[in-house]
Scaffold this active site. Structure first.
Site, PDB file in Angstrom:
ATOM      1  N   THR B  32       0.795  -1.226   0.000  1.00  0.00           N
ATOM      2  CA  THR B  32       0.000   0.000   0.000  1.00  0.00           C
ATOM      3  C   THR B  32       0.826   1.274   0.000  1.00  0.00           C
ATOM      4  OG1 THR B  32      -1.796   1.063   1.156  1.00  0.00           O
ATOM      5  CG2 THR B  32      -0.090   0.123   2.494  1.00  0.00           C
ATOM      6  N   THR B  33       0.146   2.336  -0.261  1.00  0.00           N
ATOM      7  CA  THR B  33       0.711   3.656  -0.007  1.00  0.00           C
ATOM      8  C   THR B  33      -0.360   4.500   0.667  1.00  0.00           C
ATOM      9  OG1 THR B  33       2.167   3.544  -1.910  1.00  0.00           O
ATOM     10  CG2 THR B  33       1.683   5.730  -1.075  1.00  0.00           C
TER      11      THR B  33
END
Lengths: 240, 251
Positions: B32-33
């Site tokens: 993820t970011t």
């Protein structure tokens, strides 16, 4: 003593009498199902009577504040445990009543050597549609009545409670504003605590929602809510 | 130093430089970011929608910005299974406290609760498959000011003065945010419209350099998950709202 059936029945009868006597000065609580949600009302002098239980559940109770608190904590713990174990969708008023609140009240009522819980209450659940709202009237002995008319009143006089429920049910139309609904709820509350006979007498409406020396506590389980928790204190503009 | 715990972590392939970073010592998590920064209206918390397993895109519809209660947000980076369970535990814990005590849990207690969960997850972290490095945004009830916190995978919490990021694409985001903080225009003074567009541009930038970041696709009206937190509560920005702001920002 409990091995003699007659004496046990007598003890239970005495217990009912004791509880009724203890609750006789308690003031009523009300709940009304509306298109926008379920409105709950209680009037107190410092102690709250209306409480959030879970995302779509609330209760309004009368009785001994310590006992109300014990039942409230039981309900909140059971609801959160159920919601965490399964899903918040699975936490319903019926499940909470049948598996937690009512067994606890019944157990307390029948334990004749211990002090009973002095509590009566309304448990409310808001649904997606008004027809599926749940209003349950719970007695101190754990018995529960599910009300279908969209109005619940908990009062220490069963006769006045029935008359108040009838009056409110007849007087509430979907077209009424929230303010008008609350005015009627407050009027019924005033009438119930005034002490006179309820049936057959006029109910006086006051534009002011204030009751001298007391706090009118209002909350709504909102049918449409941006958050999972639907319970919100209801703040209405006070009439001059 | 054999007894040095921090020296032990890289040997066990646990996280040292942030979840999802590329490199031989990193776990195989490309989840993820997520990032958060202060703007004029509060704190904007943003995340993409992608979850990956190695070089496989697992999902492009993942919600990573989770509302724990009316004034707390958790942005998850790392192992989704562990992070989502942590969020569920915290949601129940915060709401149970609020309902039973008739007042919200303090911000300090909320931070500690997340810290404790991270510490309890140490075995997963050490084994390299259950590491979580979340961001937390909450509002202090006494000051009514929102604050951003980031954690290391062992549960140490740090307050971010201006911004924080986590996940594989967060390095690019933090670089740009550092540049803006230093040279302007400062995100902290931006109105919400500009902040929303900045968040989407940051995700676009992150996706350019990190295959695990889903980024955004304005042509398909596919934007970030964005939530604004301030003393009034949480406001979510729909895809349609973001598309409109994106169009206005290009004029």
């Amino acid at each position: 003593m409990t091995d003699e059936p007659y004496r046990w029945l007598e003890a239970i009868a005495n217990r009912r009498e004791y509880i009724r006597d203890q609750l006789k000065d308690a003031t009523p609580v009300l709940a009304v199902s509306r298109p926008e949600g379920v409105i709950l009302m209680g009037v107190g002098t410092g102690q709250s009577k209306v409480f959030e239980v879970y995302d779509r559940l609330a209760l309004a109770a009368l009785g001994n504040p310590v006992d109300i608190e014990r039942v409230r904590q039981t309900a909140i713990e059971a609801a959160h445990l159920d919601g965490f174990t399964r899903d918040p969708e699975d936490v319903t008023a019926r499940r909470l009543l049948n598996f937690s609140i009512c067994p606890a009240l019944k157990g307390s009522f029948e334990q004749i050597f211990a002090a009973p819980l002095l509590v009566e209450m309304i448990v409310a659940e808001v649904a997606l549609g008004q027809a599926n709202d749940v209003l349950a009237r719970v007695s101190y002995d754990g018995s529960v009545r599910y009300l279908t008319g969209g109005v619940a009143v908990a009062h220490t006089s069963a006769t006045d409670e029935a008359s108040a429920t009838e009056w409110l049910t007849a007087g509430l139309s979907p077209a009424l504003s929230q303010q008008e609904v609350v005015e009627r709820m407050v009027a019924v509350w005033r009438k119930l605590v005034s002490g006179g006979p309820f049936a057959g007498t006029a109910i006086e409406m006051h534009p002011s929602l204030d009751i001298a020396g007391k706090t009118v506590e209002l909350a709504i389980l909102a049918r449409e809510s941006r958050t999972q928790a639907t319970y919100k204190p209801l703040i209405l503009e006070k009439a001059e | 130093m054999n007894g040095d715990f921090l020296a032990l972590l890289p040997r066990r392939e646990a996280v040292t430089a942030g979840v999802g970073t590329h490199g031989s010592s990193a776990p195989r998590l490309e989840a993820t970011t997520v990032f958060a920064f202060h703007c004029a209206d509060g704190i904007l918390v943003a995340g993409d929608h992608r979850a990956t397993a190695g070089n496989v895109v697992f999902s492009d519809t993942t919600e990573k910005i989770l509302e724990l209660d009316s004034h707390s947000l958790m942005a998850i980076a790392g192992s989704p299974s562990v992070a989502l369970e942590m969020a569920r535990t915290l949601q129940t814990s915060f709401e149970f406290y609020r309902r039973s005590q008739l007042r919200p849990m303090s911000l300090a207690a909320k931070l500690r609760a997340l810290s404790r969960l991270l510490r309890e997850n140490l075995p997963g972290t050490l084994q390299g498959f259950g590491a979580v490095a979340p961001l937390f945004a909450g509002v202090d009830a006494s000051t009514r000011k929102p604050a951003i916190y980031f954690y290391d995978p062992l549960g140490a919490q740090f307050e971010a003065a201006a911004y924080a990021g986590s996940g594989s694409g967060s390095a690019s985001v933090k670089s740009v945010l550092h540049y803006l903080e230093t040279w302007g225009p400062h995100p902290a003074t931006m109105g919400i419209s500009d902040a929303v567009n900045l968040a989407n541009r940051l995700l676009m930038t992150a996706a350019e350099f990190d295959s695990a970041t889903g980024g955004i696709d304005p042509g398909q009206r596919n934007f970030a998950t964005l939530k604004l937190l301030n003393s009034d509560g949480i406001r979510s920005f729909s895809q349609a709202e973001q598309a409109q702001l994106w169009q206005e920002g290009r004029r």
